[in-house]
Design an enzyme around this catalytic site. Structure first.
Site, PDB file in Angstrom:
ATOM      1  N   ARG A  23       0.859  -1.191   0.000  1.00 12.01           N
ATOM      2  CA  ARG A  23       0.000   0.000   0.000  1.00 12.01           C
ATOM      3  C   ARG A  23       0.898   1.246   0.000  1.00 12.01           C
ATOM      4  NH1 ARG A  23      -3.491  -1.372   4.355  1.00 12.01           N
ATOM      5  NH2 ARG A  23      -4.772  -2.420   2.801  1.00 12.01           N
ATOM      6  N   ASN A  87      -0.438  -1.119  13.091  1.00 18.35           N
ATOM      7  CA  ASN A  87       0.090  -2.139  12.190  1.00 18.35           C
ATOM      8  C   ASN A  87       1.303  -2.790  12.830  1.00 18.35           C
ATOM      9  OD1 ASN A  87      -1.482  -1.501   9.664  1.00 18.35           O
ATOM     10  ND2 ASN A  87      -0.510   0.486  10.013  1.00 18.35           N
ATOM     11  N   ASP A 103       4.853  -4.670   6.319  1.00 13.35           N
ATOM     12  CA  ASP A 103       3.607  -4.960   7.028  1.00 13.35           C
ATOM     13  C   ASP A 103       3.551  -6.455   7.339  1.00 13.35           C
ATOM     14  OD1 ASP A 103       0.517  -3.885   7.349  1.00 13.35           O
ATOM     15  OD2 ASP A 103       0.645  -6.002   6.798  1.00 13.35           O
ATOM     16  N   ASP A 105       0.882  -8.074   8.698  1.00 10.71           N
ATOM     17  CA  ASP A 105      -0.504  -8.563   8.715  1.00 10.71           C
ATOM     18  C   ASP A 105      -1.290  -8.270   9.982  1.00 10.71           C
ATOM     19  OD1 ASP A 105       0.172  -9.910   6.201  1.00 10.71           O
ATOM     20  OD2 ASP A 105       1.135 -11.414   7.462  1.00 10.71           O
ATOM     21  N   ASP A 107      -2.927  -6.564  13.088  1.00 12.40           N
ATOM     22  CA  ASP A 107      -3.307  -5.185  13.381  1.00 12.40           C
ATOM     23  C   ASP A 107      -4.061  -5.151  14.702  1.00 12.40           C
ATOM     24  OD1 ASP A 107      -2.533  -4.089  10.720  1.00 12.40           O
ATOM     25  OD2 ASP A 107      -4.189  -5.343  10.018  1.00 12.40           O
ATOM     26  N   ASP A 120      -6.811  -9.841  12.037  1.00 14.05           N
ATOM     27  CA  ASP A 120      -6.080 -10.478  10.933  1.00 14.05           C
ATOM     28  C   ASP A 120      -5.111 -11.578  11.352  1.00 14.05           C
ATOM     29  OD1 ASP A 120      -7.467  -8.791   9.208  1.00 14.05           O
ATOM     30  OD2 ASP A 120      -5.915  -7.248   9.294  1.00 14.05           O
ATOM     31  N   GLU A 123      -4.880 -14.045   8.495  1.00 14.37           N
ATOM     32  CA  GLU A 123      -4.030 -13.542   7.409  1.00 14.37           C
ATOM     33  C   GLU A 123      -2.554 -13.701   7.776  1.00 14.37           C
ATOM     34  OE1 GLU A 123      -3.117  -9.326   5.097  1.00 14.37           O
ATOM     35  OE2 GLU A 123      -4.916  -9.484   6.344  1.00 14.37           O
TER      36      GLU A 123
END
EC number: 3.6.1.15
Length: 176
Positions: A23, A87, A103, A105, A107, A120, A123
């Protein structure tokens, strides 16, 4: 590695462990920039996702990055109060292109009443296997989740009363 200067506008780039872009935030104003700490702010900035989709942030946000912690914190100013999005990530790096981090994953969403939710985890498990996160990453991230939740409970660092409001007032000086 240098560091961004106060008043400078920079991009923020988030990557995944495998080096792929995750991102990008188009513009964040630096409010404090040192070798170890960066505090920035943005409002209605364009965010580009890895698949090319874009969206615009809805509210002013104060961003907190520290070289010693594997997380960054975004305090979002909303009518109901400050919401935080944390994050779990590598410490930041900065070059002439952008402020950058990886990152990982996980959060933590923190509500105005300082209750929070870890997000997450599924994830994280999936990407941990696909991208083969080394065991040391898992250890570091678990330690930093504990550090972050301790800060939330203690209202320390970016969770301190008035932290976000104080930095938002500073941001307004650059917007006018």
């Amino acid at each position: 590695m240098g560091f961004p200067k106060e008043g400078e506008k920079v991009q923020i780039h988030s990557y995944k462990h495998n080096g792929s872009i995750h991102r990008m935030w188009k513009e964040t104003t630096i409010l404090k920039g040192t070798q170890s700490l960066v505090i920035g702010a943005n409002d209605r900035t364009v965010v580009t996702e890895s698949d090319g989709r874009t969206w615009i942030t809805r509210e002013p946000a104060i961003c907190y990055f520290h070289e010693n912690y594997w997380f960054n914190v975004i305090g979002m100013l909303r009518e109901e109060g400050v919401y935080y999005y944390c994050n779990l990530s590598s410490p930041f790096a900065y070059d002439s292109e952008a402020l950058k981090y990886i990152d990982y994953d996980l959060d933590i969403k923190v509500y105005p009443d300082m209750t929070y939710t870890l997000l997450d985890e599924d994830e994280y498990e999936k990407h941990s296997q696909i991208m083969q996160y080394p065991p040391v990453i898992d250890t570091i991230l678990k330690r930093n989740v504990a550090q972050l939740t301790q800060w939330i409970h203690q209202r320390k660092g970016p969770f301190a009363p008035d932290f976000v409001d104080m930095w938002y007032e500073r941001y307004l000086m650059y917007r006018n």
